[in-house]
Design an enzyme around this catalytic site. Structure first.
Site, mmCIF file in Angstrom:
data_model
loop_
_atom_site.group_PDB
_atom_site.id
_atom_site.type_symbol
_atom_site.label_atom_id
_atom_site.label_comp_id
_atom_site.label_asym_id
_atom_site.label_seq_id
_atom_site.Cartn_x
_atom_site.Cartn_y
_atom_site.Cartn_z
ATOM 1 C CB SER A 275 60.932 -20.926 96.895
ATOM 2 O OG SER A 275 60.750 -19.706 96.225
HETATM 3 N N1 SAH Z 1 60.399 -15.280 98.196
HETATM 4 C C1 SAH Z 1 59.026 -15.694 98.255
HETATM 5 C C2 SAH Z 1 58.614 -16.383 96.972
HETATM 6 C C3 SAH Z 1 57.467 -15.658 96.401
HETATM 7 S S1 SAH Z 1 57.005 -16.053 94.740
HETATM 8 C C4 SAH Z 1 58.763 -16.562 99.473
HETATM 9 O O1 SAH Z 1 59.720 -16.911 100.179
HETATM 10 O O2 SAH Z 1 57.609 -16.860 99.763
HETATM 11 C C5 SAH Z 1 57.546 -14.601 93.900
HETATM 12 C C6 SAH Z 1 56.940 -13.301 94.337
HETATM 13 O O3 SAH Z 1 57.484 -12.292 93.485
HETATM 14 C C7 SAH Z 1 55.428 -13.195 94.203
HETATM 15 O O4 SAH Z 1 54.868 -12.853 95.430
HETATM 16 C C8 SAH Z 1 55.250 -12.086 93.160
HETATM 17 O O5 SAH Z 1 54.103 -11.286 93.384
HETATM 18 C C9 SAH Z 1 56.525 -11.274 93.321
HETATM 19 N N2 SAH Z 1 56.912 -10.454 92.186
HETATM 20 C C10 SAH Z 1 56.799 -10.732 90.860
HETATM 21 N N3 SAH Z 1 57.291 -9.717 90.126
HETATM 22 C C11 SAH Z 1 57.734 -8.763 91.021
HETATM 23 C C12 SAH Z 1 58.328 -7.466 90.885
HETATM 24 N N4 SAH Z 1 58.575 -6.911 89.690
HETATM 25 N N5 SAH Z 1 58.650 -6.797 92.013
HETATM 26 C C13 SAH Z 1 58.396 -7.308 93.236
HETATM 27 N N6 SAH Z 1 57.813 -8.519 93.420
HETATM 28 C C14 SAH Z 1 57.495 -9.237 92.330
#
Ligand code: SAH
Length: 218
Positions: A70
């Site tokens: 993000s």
């Molecule tokens: N917080 C992260 C942002 C990652 S983007 C950072 O600081 O880098 C969002 C993430 O959510 C992705 O890696 C995606 O694979 C994950 N995601 C999507 N649906 C999900 C679910 N149901 N449970 C766990 N992770 C999930």
């Protein structure tokens, strides 16, 4: 003596200082612990090598597997809305790079984080361990179900956009707990929502518009 490594370090520290001033403080984030965390956590170590020089830009960046780390401001803002303090326990859904987990870990007692892409879960767990974060536990799984074993949580931060708020995450929220989640259709603009549990009841507020990758199901 000139040490090329320390030059590199200075370069990133300066980029990080600028990021905190221009993107975070000037936009209104005030919590000192969060500003300190944003100043400390080496964001350039959470992005793929090819994006290392863009790590402190005012934007999200690709982290592989069609996912993104993000934008720094959004991380700081969501963390501030969650009201972290050293007595609290947090659950994050969507570990991704581990960056948001690291910022949380600097400001709360313990962080549990769930990631649905096995390779990302493994890579970020490894990264966070190498950086010395012993108060973060990462697991692979579908965050829809939360993590009952360690509930209730004072803070729940979801970093993928769901169409509805997963019921188990509300159930696992502690009294006075705060849940921050982007809600909306994947391809559209989404709304960041805050839920606060007061006397067992849920108070909901709408914060701002955001754009996140979709919340997936196993
Ligand atoms: N917080 C992260 C942002 C990652 S983007 C950072 O600081 O880098 C969002 C993430 O959510 C992705 O890696 C995606 O694979 C994950 N995601 C999507 N649906 C999900 C679910 N149901 N449970 C766990 N992770 C999930």
């Amino acid at each position: 003596m000139i040490n090329p490594d320390s030059n590199q370090k200075d370069r990133f520290r300066q980029a990080r200082e600028n990021m905190v001033r221009v993107q975070i403080i000037d936009r209104g984030v005030k919590d000192e612990a969060i500003l300190k965390a944003m100043m400390k956590v080496p964001r350039h170590l959470f992005v793929p090598e090819e994006y290392i020089n863009e790590a402190y830009y005012d934007s999200p960046l690709p982290i592989g597997y069609n996912q993104t780390i993000s934008q720094p401001y959004i991380v700081a803002y969501m963390t501030e809305v969650a009201k972290p303090d050293p007595s609290k326990t947090a659950l994050e859904i969507g570990t991704g790079s581990g960056y948001q987990a690291a910022i949380l870990a600097e400001t709360v007692k313990k962080v549990y984080s769930i990631e649905i892409i096995p390779d990302l879960a493994r890579e970020s767990a490894e990264r966070l361990k190498n950086l010395g974060y012993s108060n973060i536990v990462v697991k692979y799984g579908d965050g829809y179900q939360g993590w009952k074993e360690y509930s209730p949580f004072d803070i729940v931060i979801v970093t993928a956009a769901a169409e509805q708020i997963p019921g188990p995450l509300i159930d696992q929220l502690a009294e006075n707990g705060r849940l921050v989640i982007p809600i909306g259709e994947p391809s559209a603009i989404q709304e960041l929502i805050l839920l606060v549990k007061k006397n067992g009841k849920i108070e909901k507020s709408r914060l701002t518009f955001v754009r996140f990758v979709p919340f997936k199901r196993l």
